[in-house]
Design a protein around this motif. Structure first.
Motif, PDB file in Angstrom:
ATOM      1  N   GLY A   1      11.875  25.052  22.121  1.00  0.00           N
ATOM      2  CA  GLY A   1      11.240  24.129  21.200  1.00  0.00           C
ATOM      3  C   GLY A   1      10.327  23.159  21.918  1.00  0.00           C
ATOM      4  N   ILE A   2       9.962  22.102  21.199  1.00  0.00           N
ATOM      5  CA  ILE A   2       9.029  21.095  21.704  1.00  0.00           C
ATOM      6  C   ILE A   2       9.792  19.799  21.953  1.00  0.00           C
ATOM      7  CG2 ILE A   2       6.914  19.798  21.219  1.00  0.00           C
ATOM      8  CD1 ILE A   2       6.122  22.045  19.305  1.00  0.00           C
ATOM      9  N   LEU A   3       9.629  19.233  23.118  1.00  0.00           N
ATOM     10  CA  LEU A   3      10.310  17.984  23.438  1.00  0.00           C
ATOM     11  C   LEU A   3       9.745  16.844  22.601  1.00  0.00           C
ATOM     12  CD1 LEU A   3      10.447  18.250  27.334  1.00  0.00           C
ATOM     13  CD2 LEU A   3      12.362  18.518  25.736  1.00  0.00           C
ATOM     14  N   PRO A   4      10.599  15.947  22.129  1.00  0.00           N
ATOM     15  CA  PRO A   4      10.118  14.819  21.328  1.00  0.00           C
ATOM     16  C   PRO A   4       9.472  13.758  22.223  1.00  0.00           C
ATOM     17  CG  PRO A   4      12.479  14.661  21.628  1.00  0.00           C
ATOM     18  CD  PRO A   4      12.071  15.977  22.246  1.00  0.00           C
ATOM     19  N   PRO A   5       8.492  13.020  21.693  1.00  0.00           N
ATOM     20  CA  PRO A   5       7.811  11.998  22.491  1.00  0.00           C
ATOM     21  C   PRO A   5       8.534  10.652  22.472  1.00  0.00           C
ATOM     22  CG  PRO A   5       6.706  12.211  20.401  1.00  0.00           C
ATOM     23  CD  PRO A   5       7.830  13.211  20.390  1.00  0.00           C
ATOM     24  N   VAL A   6       9.842  10.681  22.602  1.00  0.00           N
ATOM     25  CA  VAL A   6      10.693   9.490  22.593  1.00  0.00           C
ATOM     26  C   VAL A   6      11.682   9.660  23.741  1.00  0.00           C
ATOM     27  CG1 VAL A   6      12.153   7.987  21.203  1.00  0.00           C
ATOM     28  CG2 VAL A   6      10.482   9.482  20.077  1.00  0.00           C
ATOM     29  N   ALA A   7      11.840   8.632  24.582  1.00  0.00           N
ATOM     30  CA  ALA A   7      12.568   8.782  25.837  1.00  0.00           C
ATOM     31  C   ALA A   7      14.005   9.247  25.633  1.00  0.00           C
ATOM     32  CB  ALA A   7      12.537   7.475  26.619  1.00  0.00           C
ATOM     33  N   GLY A   8      14.775   8.570  24.788  1.00  0.00           N
ATOM     34  CA  GLY A   8      16.178   8.910  24.615  1.00  0.00           C
ATOM     35  C   GLY A   8      16.392  10.320  24.112  1.00  0.00           C
ATOM     36  N   PRO A   9      15.774  10.710  22.978  1.00  0.00           N
ATOM     37  CA  PRO A   9      15.935  12.083  22.504  1.00  0.00           C
ATOM     38  C   PRO A   9      15.412  13.129  23.490  1.00  0.00           C
ATOM     39  CG  PRO A   9      15.170  10.675  20.723  1.00  0.00           C
ATOM     40  CD  PRO A   9      15.123   9.851  21.965  1.00  0.00           C
ATOM     41  N   LEU A  10      14.335  12.807  24.206  1.00  0.00           N
ATOM     42  CA  LEU A  10      13.816  13.757  25.186  1.00  0.00           C
ATOM     43  C   LEU A  10      14.830  13.976  26.310  1.00  0.00           C
ATOM     44  CD1 LEU A  10      10.219  13.877  26.605  1.00  0.00           C
ATOM     45  CD2 LEU A  10      12.178  14.146  28.109  1.00  0.00           C
ATOM     46  N   ALA A  11      15.377  12.869  26.838  1.00  0.00           N
ATOM     47  CA  ALA A  11      16.384  13.000  27.889  1.00  0.00           C
ATOM     48  C   ALA A  11      17.596  13.786  27.399  1.00  0.00           C
ATOM     49  CB  ALA A  11      16.795  11.622  28.387  1.00  0.00           C
TER      50      ALA A  11
END
Length: 534
Positions: free
Chosen positions: A248-258
């Motif tokens: 999928g595509i990583l979200p552009p938000v630090a916490g959800p991306l990590a």
């Protein structure tokens, strides 16, 4: 016979393959058009940002730099949003802006540009106004080489309008081979880490597509059995979304991306600006225990990255070398990504984005390039229309709207293959006048406008921040069918599921590469959720 600046530049443009010229002409460019060559094509955009975005699409389709002319200071100002996109998305453009006559510059003349080489910075790789008319051809040749050297991008040259008739020496283009690879010891160390790690992942950035490194990326993923993610808000694809390793595509938000990358002990980012964030939160860049390696040709990306190990390299030679250094893995492959269930028509027959995109996927030939600028629906689009064609997906990775519609036109003009362009209503209105250019050149593009009556991505972001309602986000009463036909572009409309299939059959299935543009206006329901779900 004396060679003029115009003669020398015309020769250089022909030799470098830049015979399709995009622009919107003005008085300070008129002398450039004297004795216009029969083998050149001028593509008129009715606004400078549209002309530049069309040039970008053409460059992406031909894999060569495209030539753009802008009108003095005002034209450069109009185009700057598109210049920003081209710079961030690494699109090679040679931009020439007219300047007033040298004899008038001390008098601050009408249309004159003050410090023109500073105006488009920092969103060009280089910018100049040559000191002498005779220097213009050599400066243009240098700019072309800079634009085409990795990381590629736009360059800018300001030319006073009386320079074109002055004498100058011809300039021959010369080859610059721009591929380079990382330090061998660094690649060996990375390969050793990949051989010993437990759960590797690759993050695919736009550089993979830009450098035509998709086969090498797939080979590495399969050899080490790595999970594969796209970097946040990527302007390209770079890995087949139908591949079983794609997650999928990583979200552009630090916490959800990590959190997405937390299961992996080694993450290798390829040609990605790690990481692009859109929403601030207090999350970590990476979870403890996740080790990051970053391969990219841009030293500035390596410089600002706050964590991990960067290898400055172009991707194809580096990935080819890695393939010889890593051994085949017997680790378990990553889990297969869950696919969304098909949707049915609603009780009131309204068009939902999910229904439209499911129906579009059924009709979309596998070799169609898809251009998207529908921020409200981008996640739904990728979930329901997986991209597998190399170079088959284009959007803005930078966020300046008005890019997608003219980008699709330029991409279609590059090889005369039909392009499908999915737009939001708000995005389309930034550059709607580009439909005129599509009609004039019979560009084979199908535009699908998903009209949800406003800037719903902004409203969804507002809901995430607790701001509701967000003023200035409603757009009502726009008749895209009438707009398109007024520009000479055929158009059709649907707002119920019972006529969606017929509308898509006409706009997608029945139109070939020899047919001109068509716009399909679809009235879709609003997207009610948050932008970037936690």
């Amino acid at each position: 016979m004396t060679t003029t600046v115009l003669d020398a530049v015309t020769h250089l443009l022909r030799e470098t393959g830049m015979t399709t010229v995009f622009g919107n002409p003005g008085s300070t460019e008129l002398r450039m058009f004297r004795n216009w060559p029969d083998d050149f094509t001028y593509v008129l955009g009715l606004q400078e940002s549209s002309a530049l975005a069309m040039a970008a699409g053409h460059a992406l389709g031909t894999q060569r730099a495209a030539f753009v002319t802008l009108h003095s200071a005002g034209g450069v100002g109009h185009a700057l949003g598109a210049v920003f996109n081209a710079y961030r998305d690494r699109v090679p453009l040679v931009i020439v802006a007219g300047q007033q006559a040298r004899s008038l510059l001390q008098l601050r003349p009408f249309l004159g540009a003050d410090e023109p080489e500073q105006f488009p910075r920092p969103y060009v790789k280089a910018a100049r106004q040559p000191q002498r008319a005779a220097d213009v051809p050599a400066a243009l040749a240098e700019m072309h080489r800079i634009a085409m050297t990795h990381p590629r991008g736009p360059v800018f040259l300001s030319v006073p309008e009386d320079d074109w008739d002055q004498p100058a020496e011809p300039v021959q283009p010369r080859a610059v081979h721009g591929g380079f690879t990382a330090d061998p010891d660094a690649l060996t160390a990375l390969a050793a880490r990949l051989n010993t790690c437990g759960r590797p992942a690759l993050v695919i950035g736009p550089g993979v597509d830009d450098e035509a490194a998709l086969p090498q990326a797939v080979a590495l993923a399969e050899r080490i059995r790595a999970a594969v993610w796209f970097s946040p808000l990527s302007g390209r694809s770079g890995f087949p979304e139908t591949h079983p390793y794609f997650q999928g595509i990583l979200p552009p938000v630090a916490g959800p991306l990590a959190a997405c990358l937390e299961p992996y002990d080694v993450v290798v980012a390829l040609g990605a600006p790690v990481f692009t964030y859109h929403v601030a939160d207090d999350g970590p860049l990476l979870a403890p225990g996740t080790e990051l390696f970053h391969l990219d040709c841009d030293p500035t990306q390596a410089a600002w990255l706050p964590t991990g190990t960067s290898l400055i390299t172009t991707l194809r030679p580096a990935l080819a070398q890695l393939a010889t250094l890593v051994g085949p893995s017997d680790r378990n492959p990553p889990p297969t990504r869950r696919q969304p269930a098909p949707v049915n028509a609603s009780a009131n027959n309204a068009l939902t984005p999910e229904l439209v995109l499911d129906q579009l996927h059924q009709r979309l030939p596998h070799n169609r390039v898809l251009v998207e600028e529908a921020p409200s629906h981008r996640d739904v689009l990728h979930a329901r229309i997986p991209i597998s064609l190399p170079g088959g997906f284009l959007t803005t990775g930078s966020g300046a709207l008005g890019w997608g519609l003219p980008l699709a036109i330029g991409r279609a003009l590059a090889d005369r293959q039909r392009v499908v362009c999915v737009l939001g209503d708000g995005s389309a209105l930034y550059s709607i006048q580009a439909l005129w250019t599509a009609a004039q050149h019979q560009a084979p593009v199908t535009f699908i406008v998903l009209d949800n009556n406003g800037y719903q991505a902004v409203s969804a972001l507002g809901r995430r921040l607790g701001i509701t309602p967000v003023p200035g986000t409603d757009i009502h009463g726009v008749n895209f069918t009438a707009l398109a036909t007024s520009f000479g572009c055929p158009a059709s409309y649907a707002d119920h599921s019972h006529n969606l299939g017929t509308a898509l059959d006409h706009a997608i299935t029945s139109l070939g590469d020899d047919d001109g543009p068509h716009l399909l206006h679809l009235r879709v329901t609003d997207t009610a959720g948050l932008l970037y779900e936690p």
